[in-house]
Motif scaffolding. Structure first.
Motif, PDB file in Angstrom:
ATOM      1  N   LEU A  86      58.932  11.147 -41.718  1.00 36.96           N
ATOM      2  CA  LEU A  86      58.991  11.609 -40.373  1.00 36.96           C
ATOM      3  C   LEU A  86      60.891  11.975 -39.653  1.00 36.96           C
ATOM      4  O   LEU A  86      60.783  12.846 -38.339  1.00 36.96           O
ATOM      5  CB  LEU A  86      58.709  10.090 -40.053  1.00 36.96           C
ATOM      6  N   LEU A  87      61.459  11.616 -39.817  1.00 34.78           N
ATOM      7  CA  LEU A  87      62.777  12.177 -40.038  1.00 34.78           C
ATOM      8  C   LEU A  87      62.918  13.283 -40.474  1.00 34.78           C
ATOM      9  O   LEU A  87      63.995  14.140 -39.232  1.00 34.78           O
ATOM     10  CB  LEU A  87      63.268  11.257 -40.717  1.00 34.78           C
ATOM     11  N   ASP A  88      62.362  13.891 -41.553  1.00 30.24           N
ATOM     12  CA  ASP A  88      62.815  15.294 -40.999  1.00 30.24           C
ATOM     13  C   ASP A  88      61.926  16.123 -39.956  1.00 30.24           C
ATOM     14  O   ASP A  88      63.019  16.680 -39.153  1.00 30.24           O
ATOM     15  CB  ASP A  88      61.372  16.134 -42.723  1.00 30.24           C
ATOM     16  N   TYR A  89      60.932  15.702 -39.470  1.00 29.15           N
ATOM     17  CA  TYR A  89      60.339  15.701 -37.605  1.00 29.15           C
ATOM     18  C   TYR A  89      61.275  16.144 -36.479  1.00 29.15           C
ATOM     19  O   TYR A  89      61.382  16.277 -35.605  1.00 29.15           O
ATOM     20  CB  TYR A  89      58.649  15.330 -37.817  1.00 29.15           C
ATOM     21  N   TYR A  90      61.419  14.624 -36.762  1.00 33.24           N
ATOM     22  CA  TYR A  90      62.096  13.535 -36.099  1.00 33.24           C
ATOM     23  C   TYR A  90      63.426  15.022 -35.615  1.00 33.24           C
ATOM     24  O   TYR A  90      64.126  15.852 -34.440  1.00 33.24           O
ATOM     25  CB  TYR A  90      62.999  12.749 -36.188  1.00 33.24           C
ATOM     26  N   GLU A  91      64.806  15.200 -37.104  1.00 30.25           N
ATOM     27  CA  GLU A  91      65.576  16.034 -37.133  1.00 30.25           C
ATOM     28  C   GLU A  91      64.965  17.418 -36.236  1.00 30.25           C
ATOM     29  O   GLU A  91      66.012  18.406 -35.999  1.00 30.25           O
ATOM     30  CB  GLU A  91      66.082  16.306 -38.050  1.00 30.25           C
TER      31      GLU A  91
END
Length: 219
Positions: A86-91
């Motif tokens: 999820l953080l990958d998509y966030y970033e």
């Protein structure tokens, strides 16, 4: 669920739209707050948010909030693989000037690394987030990261480094009148001296921590 909506329409058509929206909102709230597995995230949540953003149905800020809040939920449930995804998509949605969002992401990565025992890597992420929070003059987050850096240096046995961060944290905590954090730092400094067999200093800091705890109870 479908039959429930039909029943609402049949019994009171004047309240149809209000009730349908309420049901849909309840379903969405359940999806966003309940623990999810990797398959759900991949096939449902991420896909839904990404499609809505690409179609212009939600703003970039809304997509960021959705990814980050669910990453926090996954972290709380120890689903670190999901949280990182999820953080990958966030970033991927962050712009160069999204400083606070970048710092928050690095802090969450660091917390996962701490849980996994990867303290050296956690220190690297914490140091990066610390610099950003300092530049933004975000005292509360700056204090939090100083405390975590102290914990990490203490964990790896670097007591001098730990005390430096704890002392810096005490200064900010004192400015913010945060007696809990200030007392925690004093207690942990005492622990580092005790581990170094400097028991006199250790007891001194323990007593200061106790005095501060009593002071906080009196307020």
């Amino acid at each position: 669920m479908t039959s429930y909506v039909i029943l609402l329409i049949h019994r009171n058509p004047h309240r149809m739209f209000k009730n349908v929206l309420l049901v849909l909102y309840t379903m969405l709230l359940w999806i966003l707050t309940c623990p999810v597995d990797a398959a759900q995230v991949d096939s449902t949540f991420i896909k839904s948010v990404d499609e809505a953003y690409q179609k212009g149905e939600i703003s970039r800020d809304s997509a960021l909030e959705a990814y980050y809040s669910q990453a926090l939920t996954a972290f709380d449930n120890y689903d670190f693989g999901i949280s990182r995804r999820l953080l990958d998509y966030y970033e991927s949605l962050l712009a160069e000037n999204d400083s606070i969002e970048q710092a928050n992401s690095k802090l969450l990565y660091a917390q996962m690394l701490m849980e996994e025992g990867e303290r050296a890597d956690a220190i690297e992420y914490l140091s990066e987030s610390l610099s950003i929070y300092k530049s933004l003059k975000d005292s509360s987050k700056y204090m939090l990261v100083l405390l975590k850096l102290g914990h990490n240096y203490n964990y790896i046995g670097d007591h001098i480094g730990a005390r430096e961060y704890y002392n810096d944290c005490i200064e900010i905590a004192h400015e913010l009148n945060n007696l809990v954090v200030e007392g925690s730092c004093l207690y942990n400094i005492g622990g580092t001296y005790a581990d170094d067999e400097n028991y006199e200093k250790g007891f001194d800091f323990y007593n200061r921590a106790i005095a501060l705890a009593n002071e906080s109870l009196d307020k």
